[in-house]
Design an enzyme around this catalytic site. Structure first.
Site, PDB file in Angstrom:
ATOM      1  N   HIS A  93       0.837  -1.220   0.000  1.00  0.00           N
ATOM      2  CA  HIS A  93       0.000   0.000   0.000  1.00  0.00           C
ATOM      3  C   HIS A  93       0.867   1.264   0.000  1.00  0.00           C
ATOM      4  O   HIS A  93       0.411   2.333   0.408  1.00  0.00           O
ATOM      5  CB  HIS A  93      -0.890   0.083   1.266  1.00  0.00           C
ATOM      6  CG  HIS A  93      -2.114  -0.784   1.233  1.00  0.00           C
ATOM      7  ND1 HIS A  93      -2.722  -1.223   2.391  1.00  0.00           N
ATOM      8  CD2 HIS A  93      -2.844  -1.265   0.216  1.00  0.00           C
ATOM      9  CE1 HIS A  93      -3.774  -1.950   2.084  1.00  0.00           C
ATOM     10  NE2 HIS A  93      -3.864  -1.998   0.764  1.00  0.00           N
TER      11      HIS A  93
ATOM     12  N   GLU B  36      -4.489   6.546  -5.328  1.00  0.00           N
ATOM     13  CA  GLU B  36      -3.284   5.869  -5.810  1.00  0.00           C
ATOM     14  C   GLU B  36      -3.107   6.046  -7.315  1.00  0.00           C
ATOM     15  O   GLU B  36      -1.982   6.197  -7.794  1.00  0.00           O
ATOM     16  CB  GLU B  36      -3.376   4.374  -5.467  1.00  0.00           C
ATOM     17  CG  GLU B  36      -3.294   4.122  -3.978  1.00  0.00           C
ATOM     18  CD  GLU B  36      -3.841   2.770  -3.566  1.00  0.00           C
ATOM     19  OE1 GLU B  36      -5.076   2.668  -3.380  1.00  0.00           O
ATOM     20  OE2 GLU B  36      -3.062   1.824  -3.431  1.00  0.00           O
TER      21      GLU B  36
END
Ligand code: ADP
Length: 409
Positions: free
Chosen positions: A182, A394
């Site tokens: 992540h 992201e």
């Protein structure tokens, strides 16, 4: 996810290729607007479908090819046939970058071979990422392709944080250590939090002590000191750390021996169960979805209540532990589907972390109920640390890294 007009300068194709699904988006690296987003599911099976979303609406197609790679090639080909902004490059999310990749890189044959070699550390993810890169390079050979690694942000962890206390040979010969995942989200969110805190509180981003909790289907938390990751909860793979939707998080490895002995299952089968059949799903016996669990817990379902309690207890315990890596705390930053939308979970977490000086502001917490809400504080004003919500993006960071590398090529 927003769709809309681009700045006119073009967009980046952002590819996130999983083992049976692919997410693809055309992202304006300046504004973050999506001219198109697309989700392919059940790829490689006869039931494969691909959903496209543009400003004009949504459309679902059945890809001509049923193989994973064929379906991705088909989707990319469809993109080229659409009236879309000029393409600046292709950014690929890659899960495991090992020790070699400390930042994003332009992909050539050597880089691709290295990503493939790292499959031993990420057998569920890197092979799918490699197929995505190969398919996209074949359809879009004239564009630069960039790999953005989930692990790269955590390469700044000190050895005390990344080493497991296991035989040295496992580390030296097999690469057994903590890599963390992540990273793209933790990097995006910590940078955004630092910006907001500098603006609103005059904080110096070079010394900020942040704990970032990415709580979605997958969950991880990271200690970020002056913009660098110094510890994180995920390990060699995404299985370590917090309780997640279907992943167990931390576990005594001796459990594997007992379950293998009792059921005759192989280690690989048990690890698959720990990845796909554990976590909130297993504890509740109902669902991996926090919204469903909150609804059922409200009706008195004991499994749903237990799942949410274990989830928040374990998360709070890890968040507090990460303050050790920082020697203090300036801000707890929450993100991901649950972190951005889950008012009740946020409240439960803050309730368990009061001794760190975090005092919930219930009205402010209730306001941050939608992912479109901008970054903002959810604790009372005071001298101690604060907690805030920062929506992650992201894909936008992948698009930005891609144009940066393409422009400096
Ligand atoms: P992924 O990791 O797959 O990207 P997300 O970040 O979208 O997942 O997070 C999914 C999780 O967010 C699910 O558990 C979902 O229940 C939770 N979630 C979404 N909206 C809410 C909400 N309003 N309240 C509580 N949880 C929510």
């Amino acid at each position: 996810m927003s769709t809309g007009e681009s700045t006119g300068n073009g967009s980046v194709v952002v590819v996130n290729c999983g083992s049976s699904s692919v997410k693809l988006a055309l992202v304006d690296p300046v504004t973050g607007e999506r001219a198109l987003s697309c989700l392919g599911e059940r790829l490689g099976t006869p039931d494969a479908v691909v959903h496209f979303k543009t400003a004009e609406g949504t459309r679902t197609i059945t890809p001509a090819a049923t193989t994973h790679r064929g379906a991705l090639a088909h989707v990319l080909q469809r993109l080229l046939d659409m009236d879309l902004p000029p393409l600046l490059g292709v950014g690929h999310r890659v899960v495991q970058g090992g020790k070699r990749f400390r930042s994003s890189v332009r992909i050539d044959d050597h880089v691709l071979a290295d990503i493939s070699d790292l499959s031993a550390l990420a057998p569920l993810h890197n092979p799918a990422n490699v197929s995505g890169i190969e398919a996209a390079r074949a359809v879009l050979p004239e564009l630069d392709h960039v790999a953005v690694f989930d692990t790269a942000f955590h390469q700044t962890m000190p050895e005390q944080a990344y080493r497991y206390a296991v035989p040295t040979r496992w580390y030296e010969e097999f690469g057994v250590r903590r890599y963390g995942m992540h990273g793209t989200s933790h990097r995006f969110v910590s940078a955004r939090a630092a910006e907001v805190l500098q603006r609103d509180a005059g904080a110096d981003p070079r010394s900020l002590k942040l704990v970032v909790a990415h709580l979605g289907n997958g969950c991880s938390a990271t200690a970020v000191l002056g913009g660098r990751s110094v510890d994180t909860t995920m390990g060699m793979t995404p299985l370590e750390g917090l309780v997640m939707g279907t992943r167990s998080g931390d576990l005594d490895p001796a459990v594997l021996e007992l379950v293998a002995d009792r059921t005759g299952a192989s280690v690989a089968e048990i690890v698959a169960q720990l990845n796909k059949e554990s976590g909130l799903l297993a504890l509740s016996g109902l669902s991996n979805d926090v919204r469903t669990l909150e609804e059922k817990a409200g009706q008195g379902h004991p499994g749903a209540k237990l799942a949410l309690e274990v989830f928040t207890y374990r998360a709070a315990k890890h968040l507090a532990a990460l303050t050790v890596a920082l020697g203090g705390l300036d801000a707890l930053v929450l993100t991901g589907g649950i972190g951005e939308n889950g008012t009740a979970i946020r409240s439960a977490l803050l309730g368990r972390l009061r001794h760190l000086g975090l005092v919930e502001d219930p009205a402010a917490n209730a306001e941050h109920g939608r992912s479109s809400t901008p970054a903002g504080r959810i604790t009372r004003e005071g001298d101690g640390p604060l907690a805030m919500v920062v929506p992650t993006d992201e894909e936008l960071l992948i698009a930005r890294d891609t144009v940066d590398l393409v422009q400096h090529a």
